[in-house]
Design a protein around this motif. Structure first.
Motif, PDB file in Angstrom:
ATOM      1  N   LEU A 146       0.817  -1.218   0.000  1.00 18.95           N
ATOM      2  CA  LEU A 146       0.000   0.000   0.000  1.00 18.95           C
ATOM      3  C   LEU A 146       0.845   1.259   0.000  1.00 18.95           C
ATOM      4  O   LEU A 146       0.318   2.367  -0.060  1.00 18.95           O
ATOM      5  N   HIS A 176     -10.226  -3.249   9.593  1.00 19.28           N
ATOM      6  CA  HIS A 176     -10.696  -1.935   9.165  1.00 19.28           C
ATOM      7  C   HIS A 176      -9.564  -0.973   8.860  1.00 19.28           C
ATOM      8  O   HIS A 176      -9.634  -0.183   7.945  1.00 19.28           O
ATOM      9  N   GLN A 177      -8.520  -1.027   9.688  1.00 17.70           N
ATOM     10  CA  GLN A 177      -7.506   0.021   9.594  1.00 17.70           C
ATOM     11  C   GLN A 177      -6.159  -0.450   9.075  1.00 17.70           C
ATOM     12  O   GLN A 177      -5.284   0.348   8.836  1.00 17.70           O
ATOM     13  N   LYS A 178      -5.997  -1.772   8.977  1.00 19.76           N
ATOM     14  CA  LYS A 178      -4.710  -2.344   8.595  1.00 19.76           C
ATOM     15  C   LYS A 178      -3.609  -1.922   9.568  1.00 19.76           C
ATOM     16  O   LYS A 178      -2.490  -1.593   9.181  1.00 19.76           O
ATOM     17  N   THR A 191       0.708   1.956  12.714  1.00 15.95           N
ATOM     18  CA  THR A 191       0.171   2.191  11.375  1.00 15.95           C
ATOM     19  C   THR A 191       1.330   2.583  10.468  1.00 15.95           C
ATOM     20  O   THR A 191       2.376   3.031  10.947  1.00 15.95           O
ATOM     21  N   VAL A 192       1.140   2.366   9.177  1.00 17.08           N
ATOM     22  CA  VAL A 192       2.213   2.667   8.231  1.00 17.08           C
ATOM     23  C   VAL A 192       1.697   3.699   7.238  1.00 17.08           C
ATOM     24  O   VAL A 192       0.759   3.430   6.487  1.00 17.08           O
ATOM     25  N   ALA A 193       2.285   4.883   7.280  1.00 18.30           N
ATOM     26  CA  ALA A 193       1.895   5.941   6.347  1.00 18.30           C
ATOM     27  C   ALA A 193       2.758   5.849   5.103  1.00 18.30           C
ATOM     28  O   ALA A 193       3.779   5.148   5.092  1.00 18.30           O
ATOM     29  N   ASN A 194       2.341   6.579   4.075  1.00 13.69           N
ATOM     30  CA  ASN A 194       3.041   6.521   2.794  1.00 13.69           C
ATOM     31  C   ASN A 194       3.892   7.770   2.573  1.00 13.69           C
ATOM     32  O   ASN A 194       4.311   8.044   1.466  1.00 13.69           O
ATOM     33  N   ILE A 211      -1.203  12.822  10.911  1.00 14.36           N
ATOM     34  CA  ILE A 211      -1.621  11.507  10.410  1.00 14.36           C
ATOM     35  C   ILE A 211      -2.021  10.591  11.565  1.00 14.36           C
ATOM     36  O   ILE A 211      -3.055   9.929  11.538  1.00 14.36           O
ATOM     37  N   GLY A 214      -5.304  11.598  13.164  1.00 16.80           N
ATOM     38  CA  GLY A 214      -6.432  11.183  12.337  1.00 16.80           C
ATOM     39  C   GLY A 214      -6.708   9.698  12.496  1.00 16.80           C
ATOM     40  O   GLY A 214      -7.844   9.275  12.699  1.00 16.80           O
ATOM     41  N   ASN A 215      -5.656   8.918  12.434  1.00 13.46           N
ATOM     42  CA  ASN A 215      -5.821   7.468  12.568  1.00 13.46           C
ATOM     43  C   ASN A 215      -6.401   7.102  13.938  1.00 13.46           C
ATOM     44  O   ASN A 215      -7.225   6.197  14.048  1.00 13.46           O
ATOM     45  N   LYS A 261      -8.325   8.869  15.731  1.00 13.17           N
ATOM     46  CA  LYS A 261      -9.721   9.264  15.749  1.00 13.17           C
ATOM     47  C   LYS A 261     -10.589   8.202  15.077  1.00 13.17           C
ATOM     48  O   LYS A 261     -11.645   7.817  15.570  1.00 13.17           O
ATOM     49  N   VAL A 262     -10.115   7.725  13.937  1.00 17.73           N
ATOM     50  CA  VAL A 262     -10.865   6.693  13.226  1.00 17.73           C
ATOM     51  C   VAL A 262     -10.951   5.438  14.084  1.00 17.73           C
ATOM     52  O   VAL A 262     -12.003   4.809  14.208  1.00 17.73           O
ATOM     53  N   ALA A 280     -13.551   5.703  16.798  1.00 16.08           N
ATOM     54  CA  ALA A 280     -14.917   5.476  16.307  1.00 16.08           C
ATOM     55  C   ALA A 280     -15.178   3.987  16.080  1.00 16.08           C
ATOM     56  O   ALA A 280     -16.208   3.440  16.461  1.00 16.08           O
ATOM     57  N   ASP A 306     -17.753   1.384  18.208  1.00 19.58           N
ATOM     58  CA  ASP A 306     -18.727   0.450  17.632  1.00 19.58           C
ATOM     59  C   ASP A 306     -18.554  -0.932  18.246  1.00 19.58           C
ATOM     60  O   ASP A 306     -19.516  -1.565  18.681  1.00 19.58           O
TER      61      ASP A 306
END
Lengths: 747, 307
Positions: free
Chosen positions: A248, A278-280, A297-300, A310, A313-314, A316-317, A320, A324
């Motif tokens: 990715l 969901h988030q990898k 997490t791995v950003a590009n 980044i 944001g991650n 925050k996601v 959420a 759930d």
């Protein structure tokens, strides 16, 4: 010598397709090069999200000249024949040679094909490879007709040698090959020119692109491990996720973030699954507590704020998503497992095989029957089976189907059920594959066996067996699961009786709309009889007798139904057992037991007792490999061949009555004695399933049999002596036949 | 390109409108019927058929009855807005155009991580599919990016490029709002500042109740049958209008009935009266209508039929 560099630059290629595509590109291009006479030294394919790349080194700069000679017609044949030949070779008559041949003067065509420059060949090959590339799914875009995985933007194709580099020119649907590529989408979008692979790779690195997927994966893994380690934590390994994430990004930047305390109560599997699916994200675990406390997490890309935006944001996601999950978890905990299980009546398992509730009822009954054999408490096995599928109705499993079983375990624990039952909720799905762990807790084993046997018999009952490569219900996997559960837990039972029982349950369900009055009574009677007799035919006969005794009038329909069963069930059972045997062959083959050895053991009684079968086969395999075993097998084959011929000729079976008093030589008497000794040892050993002893006893036959064949002529002049000797061979066959069917062993 | 932050939901919408207007799209208005997604707008479904070039962008209110949460859930709504862009043929720089639109609404490419993650799109009710991605911004899905391959069973030629932005979710992210109801709809310093809840909280409650518990399923079922019948009847009419003597194939009126049937199916689904097995049958019935409409559209002028 020359080097070829090819890059196909496109919009983002799905991660899961990249590795295969790089391999395919390499294979298709290099195969075509070799076919065209261009051999090469080495080649390698690479993929990033936006490019497929191929480098071929040590390529011939030109294909070799080819000289071909073809013999034509004789001089003087009709003009038509000559013209045909000329058309075929593409020459005119003055270009042909005339040589003296056996049959006179003959035309010969000598066709010389000069070699072609590599560039010309490549310019033909690459467009074809592109047009016919085997993507799992491909698409068109814009107004074009070309298909590629996503829109293809540019093609770099450069052939380089010591004296410089040249673009191999061609055009694919309006895309002209060039020597240009671009770097990272955001960091370095400018196009730049390339002369060879080393420069390409180095320039890309400067342009924030790591070309090699393995390099990206290693980079991610190292950074992730170090980052976790610095916080006293460890990354949960996940090779599949690592490969996907490496597909990715072109420029991996590893970031570690926090999971809010709100979610620490969630089962670790829930956290892991939600983050991965969901988030990898990778999960980061505290080795002391086993809890998942952070994520990777791995950003590009790199950013001036070192990924702070980044990461925020991650996070925050994730918040959420986990909110759930927590909502589902809490809702599920408010429901009892029984309530969840009750909802299964709304769920169709298979439109012919009924609802999940009906399935669970069958599995529960079968679990109860199997329980004693595997050392489980029958009530507990039945109770476990009854709630084993309940979690399918939980909100969590609805959201994350891969958590089936795991959630059942948690919900069972939370409702205070016995650990053995809770574990069975999770483990009854196991083993899922050839390398998956096999449960060994008795309750889990009972339910796991029942679950799989029910599935197999169900699809056999409705004739949905796997065919060829089609196995939509994963029945081969289920059969292998049964085999592994039995063999690895050393479970002793005759599988057929359980198959019969379950086939009857299915049959009763499938025939539920017919007018059979007492199907439930019949089912119970039958199953009880099976339990007593262990054999379907006998059980069915017993019930039939009982039915007939009660009076033909009232039960005539039942009788028809029962007779119908007598036709269908044994056939289905045999067929399913054969299916198991095929799986067993594969399984034992991996353990070093060859197929003919297994066939020799399958021919013996009780071949539905897989433990017995496997023990026999393994002992036999060991024995056959010994010197004694190999020679004894030859002796047996010789004896059997002679016997078969003699029996065919004489029309009798030489299976009884060899008498030592007609023995004329000591070697014969020795063989008589050896057989007597072997018989004494083998029968009880087989009965005790002590195959090692049985094999050892057979080993003692080798020398006497060899000696017998060396010294004795079977077809003696005296008919009495001849028959006695044939019967002696029959004795060998009979003695060895107690152990296995040696006629089926090759060699 | 302005990367200053927008301050309200409507400003984000306005910026998208301006951006796509500048880049040559006809800015259409929402379709005046209940639909489940912007794709249902005839400007996308029907216009992606045939060979005529096309470029449009519009906001489409979308209804997903099963997603109603009485306005309580921070992210889920039964009525929300999609922003839809459709360009045929898909331009070669479509990805760059898209990234420009993110910049236009204040997403700074230098600070954020934008990713194109495989996501193939399929609409069983429209008999349509395409390949593309979901676009992630810092791990959040902000758009759906699709190259249409088939619609109504027809190969798309040329191929349309389609973008769908989930406006509320995207705006919440850009504005830094955690609950949709807290999102400023107009500017916070407007004469009368309005939040999302001021406009939609009550309607979410009302529709959630009606969708889940009150809608009369007998009436809905009857409406479904009526829409289905009417759609087929309209398309069965002779192509030549006896009154004007002109060829007038009534594709759009028929397609309206198809849209109606699709929404009625969604309402029935929310009421929980459609079983798993029936589901497929209903979807198949709507797909059959969509297919009929596609068949008719390609016979019309807008559908690229030779006059």
């Amino acid at each position: 010598m020359a080097d070829l560099l090819l890059e196909l630059f496109s919009e983002e290629i799905p991660a899961r397709m990249q590795a295969r595509a790089a391999d395919n590109l390499k294979k298709l291009v290099t195969d075509a090069l070799v076919d065209a006479g261009l051999t090469y030294g080495s080649a390698a394919g690479f993929a990033t999200p936006r490019r497929l790349c191929l480098t071929v080194e040590g390529l011939l700069a030109q294909s070799p000249d080819v000289r071909q000679e073809r013999k034509g017609p004789r001089v003087g044949v009709p003009e038509q024949a000559l013209q045909g030949f000329l058309r075929g070779v593409g020459l005119t008559v003055d270009q042909l040679e005339i040589r003296d041949d056996k049959k006179g003067q003959t035309y010969f065509a000598v066709i010389e094909k000069p070699g072609r420059p590599a560039a010309d060949i490549i310019a033909e090959i690459i467009p074809q490879v592109i047009r016919n590339f085997p993507w799992p799914k491909s698409m068109r875009w814009g107004q074009g007709t070309l298909k590629w995985v996503r829109p293809l933007h540019s093609i770099l194709c450069v052939l380089s040698a010591d004296d410089g580099a040249e673009v191999v020119g061609f055009d694919v649907d309006g895309i002209e090959s060039a020597n240009l590529t671009a770097g990272h989408r955001f960091h370095a979008p400018e196009w730049f020119s390339v002369n060879n692979f080393d420069q390409y790779r180095a320039e890309l690195k400067k342009a924030y692109v790591m070309l090699d997927a393995q390099e990206r994966a290693n980079h991610i893994w190292e950074d992730a491990k170090n980052m976790a380690f610095a916080s006293g934590l460890e990354v949960v390994e996940d090779a599949g996720l690592l490969a996907e994430v490496a597909g990715l990004v072109e420029w991996p930047v590893v970031l570690m973030g926090d999971i809010a305390d709100d979610f620490m109560d969630l089962p670790v599997e829930v956290l892991q699954t939600s983050m991965r699916e969901h988030q990898k994200f990778f999960s980061v675990r505290n080795p002391k507590t086993g809890r998942i406390e952070k994520f990777i997490t791995v950003a590009n890309r790199e950013t001036v704020d070192h990924g702070a935006t980044i990461l925020a944001g991650n996070q925050k996601v994730l918040f959420a998503r986990l909110s759930d999950a927590k909502f589902f978890w809490e809702n599920d905990l408010r429901m009892s497992l029984d309530d969840m299980a009750a909802k299964l009546s709304n769920v169709t398992f298979h439109n012919k095989l009924g609802t999940q509730t009906e399935r669970v009822a069958r599995i529960s009954a079968l679990s109860r029957e199997i329980a004693p054999v595997v050392g489980a408490d029958a009530d507990m096995a039945e109770a476990a089976a009854k709630i084993s599928k309940a979690d399918l109705m939980s909100e969590m499993v609805y959201e994350f189907p891969e958590l089936q079983g795991v959630m059942g375990k948690y919900y069972a624990q939370k409702s205070g059920l016995d650990d053995a039952i809770a574990d069975a909720c999770e483990l009854h799905y196991s083993p899922l594959g050839p390398s998956d762990i096999v449960p060994n807790a008795p309750v889990s084993v009972a339910v796991a066996l029942a679950d799989k046997i029910d599935t197999l018999t169900g699809f056999w009952a409705i004739d949905e067996k796997p065919t060829g490569s089609k196995d939509p219900f994963a029945l081969r996997r289920a059969a292998l699961g049964v085999i592994r559960l039995i063999l690895e837990n050393k479970v002793r039972f005759n599988l057929s009786s359980h198959i019969d029982a379950e086939l009857i349950r299915h049959k009763v369900f499938l025939d539920r709309n017919t007018d059979v009055a007492k199907e439930e009574f019949l089912e119970k009677e039958l199953l009880r009889e099976i339990a007593d007799h262990g054999v379907f035919g006998a059980a069915l006969q017993a019930v039939l007798d009982a039915v007939l005794k009660k009076g033909k009038e009232t039960f005539s329909e039942d009788q028809v139904w029962l007779e119908h069963l007598l036709e269908s069930i044994p056939e289905n059972c045999t067929n399913l057992l054969n299916f198991f045997h095929d799986r067993l062959k594969v399984y034992l083959k991996d353990k070093g037991v060859s197929h003919d050895i297994i066939d020799a053991c399958l021919a013996m009684p009780n071949n539905d007792d897989f433990m017995l079968l496997a023990n026999r086969a393994e002992a036999l395999q060991v024995f056959i490999k010994t010197d004694d075993g190999t020679n004894l097998l030859q002796g047996f084959k010789r004896a059997n061949n002679i016997l078969t011929q003699a029996e065919a000729k004489d029309g009798v079976e030489y299976s009884y009555g060899a008498d030592v008093k007609y023995a004329e030589t000591d070697v014969e008497r020795t063989l008589f004695a050896a057989l007597a000794t072997a018989d004494e040892a083998i029968a009880p050993a087989i009965k005790a399933e002590d195959f090692a002893t049985a094999m050892a006893a057979m080993a003692g036959l080798r020398a006497p049999i060899d000696g017998f064949f060396d010294a004795v002529k079977i077809n003696a002049d005296s008919d009495i002596v001849r028959r006695n000797r044939l019967n002696l061979l029959g004795h060998i066959r009979k003695t060895m036949g107690q152990v296995a069917d040696f006629t089926l062993i090759e060699g | 390109m302005a990367t200053d932050k927008p301050r309200s939901f409507q400003e984000i919408i306005l910026r998208l409108q301006n951006y796509w207007a500048e880049h040559g799209c006809a800015i259409l208005q929402p379709y005046d019927m209940e639909v489940g997604a912007g794709t249902f707008h005839p400007a996308t479904t029907l216009r992606s058929l045939g060979n005529k070039h096309w470029a449009a962008a519009y906001v489409q209110p979308s209804r997903r009855p099963t997603d109603g949460r009485y306005g309580e859930n921070p992210n889920r709504l039964q009525h929300y807005y999609q922003y839809q862009v459709i360009i045929k043929p898909s331009p070669p720089d479509f990805q760059d155009l898209y990234l420009g639109s993110l910049q236009a609404i204040g997403i700074d490419m230098e600070l954020h991580d934008i990713r194109f993650v495989e996501d193939d799109w399929e609409s069983p009710t429209l008999g349509a599919w395409g390949l593309g991605w979901e676009v992630w911004c810092d791990g959040m899905e902000v758009s759906q990016f699709t190259y249409f391959q088939q619609v109504g069973g027809y190969d798309c030629h040329p191929v349309s490029g389609e973008l769908t932005y989930g406006l509320e979710r995207l705006a919440m992210y850009v504005l830094g709002v955690d609950h949709v109801m807290d999102m400023p709809f107009n500017a916070p310093d407007a004469r009368i500042p309005l939040k999302y809840e001021d406009i939609f909280k009550q309607t979410e409650q009302e529709y959630s109740r009606w969708n889940f518990d009150v809608a009369d399923t007998d009436i809905l079922l009857q409406h479904f049958k009526d829409a289905e019948a009417e759609c087929a009847r309209i398309l069965a009419a002779p192509h030549i209008d006896p009154k004007t003597g002109q060829k007038i194939i009534m594709v759009h009126p028929a397609y309206d009935q198809c849209i109606k049937a699709s929404h009625l199916f969604n309402l029935l689904d929310a009421r929980g009266v459609i079983s798993v097995t029936e589901r497929q049958a209903y979807i198949g019935r709507v797909r059959a209508l969509a297919k009929l409409c596609a068949d008719a559209f390609v016979l019309t002028d807008a559908g690229g039929a030779a006059a």
